[in-house]
Design a protein around this motif. Structure first.
Motif, PDB file in Angstrom:
ATOM      1  N   CYS A 265       0.918  -1.334  -0.035  1.00 53.77           N
ATOM      2  CA  CYS A 265      -0.066   0.072   0.029  1.00 53.77           C
ATOM      3  C   CYS A 265       0.897   1.149   0.177  1.00 53.77           C
ATOM      4  N   SER A 266       0.377   2.143  -0.725  1.00 54.11           N
ATOM      5  CA  SER A 266       1.200   3.438  -0.670  1.00 54.11           C
ATOM      6  C   SER A 266       0.287   4.335  -1.707  1.00 54.11           C
ATOM      7  N   ALA A 290       4.600   8.354   2.105  1.00 52.02           N
ATOM      8  CA  ALA A 290       3.844   7.184   2.670  1.00 52.02           C
ATOM      9  C   ALA A 290       2.609   7.463   2.996  1.00 52.02           C
ATOM     10  N   VAL A 291       1.673   6.488   3.258  1.00 52.12           N
ATOM     11  CA  VAL A 291       0.228   6.628   3.826  1.00 52.12           C
ATOM     12  C   VAL A 291       0.003   7.414   4.827  1.00 52.12           C
ATOM     13  N   ASP A 292      -0.643   8.682   5.197  1.00 54.31           N
ATOM     14  CA  ASP A 292      -0.920   9.184   6.172  1.00 54.31           C
ATOM     15  C   ASP A 292      -1.499   8.404   7.027  1.00 54.31           C
ATOM     16  N   TRP A 293      -0.890   7.851   8.299  1.00 55.06           N
ATOM     17  CA  TRP A 293      -1.788   7.144   9.229  1.00 55.06           C
ATOM     18  C   TRP A 293      -2.394   8.137  10.253  1.00 55.06           C
ATOM     19  N   THR A 294      -2.389   9.298  10.115  1.00 48.12           N
ATOM     20  CA  THR A 294      -3.201  10.236  11.217  1.00 48.12           C
ATOM     21  C   THR A 294      -4.450  10.397  10.650  1.00 48.12           C
ATOM     22  N   GLN A 295      -4.819   9.981   9.331  1.00 51.30           N
ATOM     23  CA  GLN A 295      -6.008  10.205   9.029  1.00 51.30           C
ATOM     24  C   GLN A 295      -6.866   9.056   8.734  1.00 51.30           C
ATOM     25  N   ALA A 296      -8.280   8.711   8.860  1.00 53.47           N
ATOM     26  CA  ALA A 296      -9.058   7.822   8.739  1.00 53.47           C
ATOM     27  C   ALA A 296      -9.097   7.460   6.896  1.00 53.47           C
ATOM     28  N   HIS A 297      -9.081   6.166   6.823  1.00 54.12           N
ATOM     29  CA  HIS A 297      -9.275   5.788   5.382  1.00 54.12           C
ATOM     30  C   HIS A 297     -10.105   4.601   5.283  1.00 54.12           C
ATOM     31  N   THR A 298     -10.990   4.716   4.090  1.00 54.58           N
ATOM     32  CA  THR A 298     -11.714   3.733   3.769  1.00 54.58           C
ATOM     33  C   THR A 298     -11.397   3.293   2.374  1.00 54.58           C
ATOM     34  N   TRP A 299     -10.944   1.985   2.238  1.00 53.49           N
ATOM     35  CA  TRP A 299     -10.409   1.461   1.000  1.00 53.49           C
ATOM     36  C   TRP A 299     -11.481   0.460   0.600  1.00 53.49           C
TER      37      TRP A 299
END
Length: 394
Positions: A265-266, A290-299
């Motif tokens: 993932c990226s 990289a993916v911003d892990w401080t934000q919520a994500h829906t994939w």
């Protein structure tokens, strides 16, 4: 060595080199010759030994571009060295044989096959962004490539290569290629009647050239990537699946026999797979965000609708048939895309025409030379043009 240096892959590779001067040195670059000013600027910036242009008539223009670029940079006459210039249809092949560690093949189309074979025969590590080398010339490439000599640059195949590090070959159950779904994801076949080239070119995630963007809309691009994955990793077509993933963050996955699945993932940025290919097997720090892990994500992940988008199933059938059929598939598609862009072929007729060309194909033997591949492609283009000429409703 960077082949296709003025294109999207080449310019992003140069960006990585520029930010890692202690790690990479470019000894040569090559391009078609349509933008000699950019080629000269790249060559002077990188201090390369050799430059190639596939169009022989562009050699003199390139020499003049060197002097113009040098003047712009404030060099006096004689204060800079013009690299060796190679020109003509064999220039990219000659560059691929030039002494170096890694050849990045970002040439577009079947013209990339000969440089691929030359790089492999010369013992270079091949960072491969030219999918036609494997789609059209898979049997030729298999004969000369050593294990691990080819490192994929496509984001999906780079993701698979990374995930495959997580287990042995005999532990692999399936490869899962992800697809953005293109401009028409979620539509049923009936909803694709009458769509226009302008609509097909409105890709929701990636900024790409027109052919690749339309291939994404038809799912032909993913179909070609299925063939490429089979050739790269030796996994059967029945164990390669496609999932639609609109966010384009999961670039592909590998399922293992114990039930685990590894995903790479990226955020969508080609500099990550390019950097990995240049430094393989080592990673290049900060190649891309990289993916911003401080934000919520829906994939999201959803199965491919094979009725609306039959290109993948058709490619698997062509791949299983082997020989020159993948090359015929690819060449027929290029003719169909050109006709669609010119409003001479309806959208749905692109894949329908490819299927008809494959059905009409004579029994070409497995290719033994590049010329065999080109002959099959020439037949496919001619047959596709004949079919297109008789299609109504464009």
């Amino acid at each position: 060595m960077l082949l296709g240096s003025t294109g999207s892959i080449g310019t992003q590779a140069i960006d990585i080199v520029r930010r890692n001067p202690d790690r990479f040195r470019v000894v040569g670059i090559g391009a078609g010759g349509g933008n000699v000013a950019a080629l000269a600027a790249q060559a002077l910036e990188l201090g390369v030994e050799v430059v190639g242009v596939a169009k022989a008539s562009a050699v003199q223009d390139l020499q003049l571009a060197f002097y113009a670029e040098a003047s712009k940079r404030g060099y006096a006459t004689g204060d800079f060295r013009i690299p060796k210039i190679l020109g003509g249809p064999d220039a990219m092949t000659e560059l691929a044989e030039w002494p170096c560690d890694v050849v990045l093949n970002g040439v577009v189309g079947s013209l990339g096959l000969a440089p691929t074979l030359a790089a492999l025969r010369s013992g270079r590590t091949l960072a491969l962004a030219n999918k036609e080398s494997l789609v059209a010339g898979g049997p030729l490439v298999r004969k000369v490539a050593a294990p691990g000599q080819i490192v994929p640059v496509d984001s999906e195949h780079s993701a698979l290569a990374q995930c495959l590090r997580g287990g042995r070959a005999d532990e692999v159950s399936r490869l899962i290629l992800t697809a953005s779904g293109g401009a028409f994801r979620g539509r049923r076949r009936a909803e694709l009647v009458g769509v226009t080239p302008e609509e097909a070119l409105a890709h929701p995630t990636w900024t790409m050239g027109p052919v690749v963007t339309i291939n994404s809309a038809t799912m032909v691009n993913k179909a070609l990537e299925v063939i490429e994955a089979h050739e790269l990793f030796g996994v059967g077509y029945d164990r390669i699946e496609v999932m639609v993933h609109p966010q384009s963050v999961i670039h592909s996955m590998v399922e293992f026999t114990d039930g685990s699945t590894l995903a790479q993932c990226s955020p969508p940025d080609m500099r990550l797979p390019i950097g990995l290919a240049l430094g393989w097997p080592d990673r290049v720090p900060q190649a891309a965000p990289a993916v911003d892990w401080t934000q919520a994500h829906t994939w999201e992940l959803r199965p491919l609708d094979s009725d609306a988008f039959p290109a993948v199933a058709l490619a698997k059938a062509a791949g299983r048939a082997g020989g020159c059929r993948p090359a015929i598939y690819n060449a027929a598609n290029e003719e169909c895309v050109a006709a669609f862009v010119a409003h001479r072929l309806p959208f749905l007729a692109i894949v329908d025409t490819i299927e008809q060309v494959l059905g009409d194909s004579p029994d070409f033997a497995e290719p033994g030379t590049v010329e065999d591949v080109l002959a099959a492609e020439s037949w496919a283009r001619s047959r596709a043009r004949d079919i297109i000429a008789g299609v109504k409703g464009a």
